[in-house]
Design a protein around this motif. Structure first.
Motif, PDB file in Angstrom:
ATOM      1  N   HIS A  85       0.878  -1.178   0.000  1.00 27.14           N
ATOM      2  CA  HIS A  85       0.000   0.000   0.000  1.00 27.14           C
ATOM      3  C   HIS A  85       0.908   1.218   0.000  1.00 27.14           C
ATOM      4  N   VAL A  86       0.399   2.350  -0.451  1.00 28.15           N
ATOM      5  CA  VAL A  86       1.273   3.526  -0.448  1.00 28.15           C
ATOM      6  C   VAL A  86       0.695   4.621   0.439  1.00 28.15           C
ATOM      7  N   GLU A  87       1.546   5.286   1.190  1.00 22.13           N
ATOM      8  CA  GLU A  87       1.150   6.351   2.105  1.00 22.13           C
ATOM      9  C   GLU A  87       1.989   7.586   1.829  1.00 22.13           C
ATOM     10  N   GLN A  88       1.325   8.733   1.747  1.00 20.70           N
ATOM     11  CA  GLN A  88       2.064   9.979   1.556  1.00 20.70           C
ATOM     12  C   GLN A  88       3.103  10.209   2.639  1.00 20.70           C
ATOM     13  N   LEU A  89       2.727   9.769   3.872  1.00 22.34           N
ATOM     14  CA  LEU A  89       3.625   9.958   5.012  1.00 22.34           C
ATOM     15  C   LEU A  89       5.004   9.356   4.724  1.00 22.34           C
ATOM     16  N   TYR A  90       5.004   8.120   4.180  1.00 19.83           N
ATOM     17  CA  TYR A  90       6.264   7.437   3.898  1.00 19.83           C
ATOM     18  C   TYR A  90       6.980   8.124   2.738  1.00 19.83           C
ATOM     19  N   ARG A  92       6.903  11.233   1.979  1.00 26.34           N
ATOM     20  CA  ARG A  92       7.542  12.420   2.526  1.00 26.34           C
ATOM     21  C   ARG A  92       8.855  12.089   3.219  1.00 26.34           C
ATOM     22  N   GLU A  93       8.820  11.034   4.036  1.00 26.37           N
ATOM     23  CA  GLU A  93      10.027  10.673   4.786  1.00 26.37           C
ATOM     24  C   GLU A  93      11.170  10.314   3.843  1.00 26.37           C
ATOM     25  N   GLN A 133      -0.240   6.461  -7.483  1.00 31.22           N
ATOM     26  CA  GLN A 133      -1.272   6.584  -6.447  1.00 31.22           C
ATOM     27  C   GLN A 133      -0.968   7.712  -5.455  1.00 31.22           C
TER      28      GLN A 133
ATOM     29  N   ARG B 292      -6.967  -4.259  -1.069  1.00 26.51           N
ATOM     30  CA  ARG B 292      -6.226  -3.246  -0.329  1.00 26.51           C
ATOM     31  C   ARG B 292      -7.195  -2.354   0.447  1.00 26.51           C
ATOM     32  N   ARG B 296      -7.595  -1.918   4.479  1.00 25.53           N
ATOM     33  CA  ARG B 296      -7.566  -0.595   5.096  1.00 25.53           C
ATOM     34  C   ARG B 296      -8.777  -0.394   6.009  1.00 25.53           C
ATOM     35  N   LEU B 317      -3.119  13.656   6.179  1.00 23.66           N
ATOM     36  CA  LEU B 317      -2.573  13.979   4.864  1.00 23.66           C
ATOM     37  C   LEU B 317      -3.565  13.672   3.755  1.00 23.66           C
TER      38      LEU B 317
END
Lengths: 215, 433
Positions: A85-90, A92-93, A133, B292, B296, B317
Motif C-alpha cells: 500500500h502507499v502512504e504519503q507519510l512514507y 515524505r520521509e 497513487q 487493499r 484498510r 494527509l
C-alpha cells in the motif's frame, strides 16, 4: 549495476531476482529480514537497494527504517521502496533529505516489467520514482490549493508524471506531445510553484518536495 | 469513583468566601429542615399506606419528588463543594399506563435499595444535615453577637447571660466577649467551608451509590456494551464477507474465465487472446485494489506499522482540508484501543470535512497518566457548528465501539461553531518498541 534486494515473501523475492537478472542487474544479495538488510547495505555497497516496507522480525515498517538509516550513513544511497500500500507519510520521509535517488512504488507495479525496471534505473541514477497513487492523492487534494488552481489541465498532467519521476522524453511519449512542449510546460510549472530556475538536476525532486510541503 | 475535589479556589478574599459559605449554609439548612423533613413524613406515610392500597397510587409521585430533591443536593454538592455524588438508582423500564402501571412502578421503586437509603437520608438530612449546614452561619452570627455585646447589649443582659464560657457581668467581661466574637469571626473566615463539606459528605454517605450499587451499575453497563460489541463485530464480518464476495472473489472468477478463453483462443486467434489477457490483467489489478481497500477498512497498514500517532498523521494527509496534527505519545496501545481510536478519528475528520464547512481542522492526541492512564483525542474545526450526535449513524457506531472499551465521545457544537469532539479511552501506554 549491483542490487541489494529485501523481500520476505519467497515467491516475490525469487520473481524479482529473475526479473532484475533478466534486465542485466547483478544481485549482490537477496535477503528476507531487517538486520540482514542493514548488514548487506553496509558491507556490499550496492548501486541501488530494492526494499519491502514490511519486513521481519518486527513486521512493521522495518524495511523503510533500515533504508532511511542506511541513507543517513551514506547520503544519496539509491533506495527503491516497495509496499503493498502507499502512504504519503512514507513518501515524505523518503524525500525529506532532498537528495533524490529514492522511489516508492506499489508492489503491483512489478507486473509491468518495463516500467518497473525503468523506475529502478531512474532511482539508481539519482532520480525519483513515485507511485502514481501517491501523486494522484496529492493532485486531487492540491487541486483546491491556490498554486495548483493556476495550473492548466495539461500542466497538471505533466506535473503528475514529473512528480512520479519521469523524464521529459518519457512524459512526451506518454502524453503524445513533443519534448519541447513538455519543456515549456515544466518551466511554467516551476514558475507557478515558485521554484527559482537552476541547473540542478534535482529540481524535479524539489518540485515534488515543494508540492508535498505546500499547505 | 467519587472523590473529594478541591473547589477551584483562586485567591478570593477569604471574607467573601466565608460570607458565601454562610449564606449557602442558611439555604441548605432551610432545605434540610423544610423540604427533607416534610418529604420524609410524606414518604413514610405514603409507603405505609401501600399496605392499604392507597399508597400504591401516591408513592411513585412522592418518590420521584424525593429523587428530584436528592438530585438537587447532588448538583449542589458538585457545584459548591466539588464533591461528586453519582446517582445510585437502578434504570427503570417504561411505565405501563393506568393503575397497573402505577402499582408496578411502586413495586419497582420499593425494590431499589437506593429508595430506602433516600428515605433514611431525608431523616438524617433533617437533623445532622441541618446542623452541619447551619454551622458556618451560626459561628459567624455568634461572633457578631459577641461584638455587639460590647456595644451596649451587655447593659441589657448584665449579670444574667453567658456568652460562650464568659458570664457577662460588666463592661470588662463584655469586652472579653467581643474579643472572643472577633476571634470566632476571624476563624470562620478560614474554616467556614468545612461545615458545608461535612454536610455534603454526609449526603454522599447515604445518597451516593453503595459498593453493591456501583457493581450493579457496572454490570448493567458491561452487559450493554458487550451486546453492542458482539453486534457490531457480527455486522463487520458480514460486511467483509459481502465485500469479498462481490469484489475480489468475483474478479478472480472473471480472471479464471478469461484465462480459460485465452487457452482456447491462443492458437486460433492470437490477437483476440492478447486482448482478453489484457482484460485479465486489469481484473487482477482491480482485485488487488479492492483487497487493499478492504484491508484498510479492517486494520489500516500504517496503524499496524507505526501506531496511532503516525496513522493519524497519514489520515490527516489524505483529508481534503488542511489538518493540523499534534501528537504527544511515547508508546503504543493495545490493538483494539489503537484501532477504535483510529476509526473514531477517521469518522470525525470525515464528518468535519463533509458537513462543517470548516477550512481548518485541529487534531490533538495525547495520553495522560492520571486516573490510571487516559488517551485523549480532540478534534476541533472552525466550521459553522450545529452538529448533532443523533443525526449520523457513523457517530453512533463509533460511540458503541468506544463503549466496549469504556471510552466516551463528547460533542460540543453550538450554532455558529466551533465544533469540538473529544474522545477519551482509559488505557495504558505500552513501551515504545
Amino acid at each position: 549495476m549491483r542490487v541489494v534486494l529485501a523481500e520476505d515473501l519467497f515467491l516475490l523475492r525469487d520473481g524479482l531476482v529473475r526479473m532484475l537478472e533478466a534486465y542485466e542487474f547483478e544481485i549482490a544479495a537477496a535477503v528476507d529480514n531487517g538486520p540482514e538488510l542493514t548488514r548487506a547495505l553496509e558491507e556490499l555497497q550496492p548501486d541501488v537497494a530494492v526494499v519491502d516496507v514490511r519486513l521481519p522480525p518486527s513486521f512493521s515498517d522495518e524495511g523503510l527504517q533500515c533504508a532511511l538509516e542506511a541513507r543517513r550513513k551514506r547520503p544519496g544511497l539509491p533506495v527503491l521502496v516497495l509496499s503493498q500500500h502507499v502512504e504519503q507519510l512514507y513518501a515524505r520521509e523518503l524525500l525529506a533529505d532532498g537528495n533524490g535517488g529514492v522511489g516508492y512504488l506499489l508492489k503491483d507495479r512489478v507486473f509491468e516489467a518495463e516500467q518497473f525496471i525503468d523506475g529502478v534505473r531512474r532511482v539508481a541514477s539519482g532520480g525519483t520514482a513515485m507511485d502514481p497513487q501517491v501523486i494522484q492523492q496529492l493532485v486531487s487534494r492540491r487541486a483546491q490549493d491556490k498554486p495548483m488552481a493556476n495550473l492548466t489541465s495539461r500542466e497538471k498532467e505533466v506535473m503528475e508524471l514529473m512528480a512520479q519521476g519521469r523524464s521529459n522524453a518519457a512524459i512526451a511519449q506518454q502524453l503524445f506531445i513533443t519534448e519541447r512542449a513538455v519543456a515549456k510546460h515544466t518551466s511554467n510549472i516551476f514558475g507557478k510553484l515558485r521554484l527559482p530556475p537552476s541547473d540542478d538536476d534535482n529540481r524535479r525532486v524539489l518540485a515534488v518536495l515543494a508540492y508535498l510541503d505546500q499547505g | 469513583m467519587s472523590s473529594i475535589v478541591d473547589t477551584p479556589r483562586s485567591w478570593r478574599p477569604p471574607v467573601r468566601e466565608s460570607l458565601q459559605a454562610a449564606a449557602r449554609g442558611v439555604g441548605l439548612a432551610a432545605l434540610s429542615i423544610g423540604a427533607s423533613l416534610a418529604l420524609f413524613i410524606v414518604t413514610v406515610l405514603s409507603v405505609v399506606f401501600v399496605v392499604l392500597g392507597v399508597g400504591a397510587f401516591t408513592t411513585p409521585a412522592v418518590l420521584n419528588t424525593v429523587r428530584a430533591h436528592a438530585n438537587r443536593r447532588r448538583l449542589l454538592a458538585s457545584e459548591w463543594a466539588g464533591i461528586a455524588i453519582p446517582s445510585p438508582y437502578r434504570p427503570l423500564p417504561e411505565q405501563r399506563p393506568g393503575a397497573v402501571g402505577l402499582v408496578e412502578r411502586t413495586s419497582q421503586l420499593l425494590k431499589d435499595p437506593a429508595t430506602w437509603r433516600d428515605i433514611l437520608w431525608l431523616l438524617v438530612d433533617a437533623v445532622a444535615g441541618f446542623v452541619t449546614a447551619l454551622l458556618s452561619f451560626a459561628v459567624l452570627v455568634y461572633g457578631v453577637e459577641g461584638v455587639i455585646m460590647m456595644f451596649g447589649l451587655w447593659e441589657a443582659v448584665n449579670n444574667g447571660y453567658w456568652y460562650a464560657f464568659i458570664p457577662i457581668k460588666g463592661y470588662g467581661s463584655a469586652v472579653q466577649a467581643a474579643l472572643l466574637g472577633l476571634a470566632l469571626i476571624a476563624a470562620s473566615f478560614y474554616v467556614n467551608r468545612y461545615p458545608l463539606q461535612a454536610h455534603f459528605m454526609i449526603a454522599r454517605l447515604l445518597i451516593g451509590p453503595t459498593r453493591g450499587a456501583q457493581l450493579e451499575q457496572r454490570v448493567e453497563r458491561l452487559y450493554e456494551t458487550r451486546h453492542d460489541a458482539v453486534d457490531s463485530s457480527a455486522a463487520e464480518l458480514r460486511r467483509i464477507e459481502r465485500d469479498l464476495h462481490d469484489g475480489a472473489q468475483a474478479r478472480l472468477v472473471a480472471m479464471g474465465m478469461s484465462l480459460g478463453t485465452v487457452e482456447a483462443l491462443i492458437e486460433r486467434d492470437p490477437a483476440k487472446a492478447k486482448e482478453i489477457l489484457a482484460q485479465a490483467r486489469s481484473s487482477s489489478a482491480e482485485a488487488l485494489t479492492e483487497l487493499r481497500d478492504l484491508v484498510r477498512g479492517i486494520h489500516p497498514p500504517v496503524l499496524a506499522e507505526r501506531g496511532l500517532g503516525d496513522a493519524a498523521k497519514a489520515l490527516a494527509l489524505r483529508m481534503q482540508i488542511p489538518v493540523e496534527v499534534d501528537v504527544e505519545l511515547t508508546g503504543r496501545f493495545q490493538e483494539p484501543v489503537e484501532s477504535a481510536a483510529y476509526f473514531a478519528i477517521s469518522e470525525v475528520l470525515t464528518n468535519a470535512a463533509k458537513h462543517s464547512g470548516a477550512d481548518r481542522i485541529w487534531l490533538d492526541i495525547h495520553h495522560s497518566r492520571d486516573a490510571g492512564g487516559m488517551l485523549r483525542i480532540a478534534v476541533t474545526d472552525n466550521g459553522r457548528g450545529g452538529a448533532d450526535l443523533e443525526k449520523g449513524t457513523g457517530m453512533k457506531g463509533i460511540e458503541r465501539r468506544l463503549g466496549a472499551l469504556d471510552g466516551v465521545l463528547a460533542l460540543s457544537s453550538p450554532e455558529g461553531g466551533p465544533t469540538m469532539v473529544t474522545i477519551e479511552i482509559p488505557c495504558e501506554q505500552t513501551e515504545p518498541r
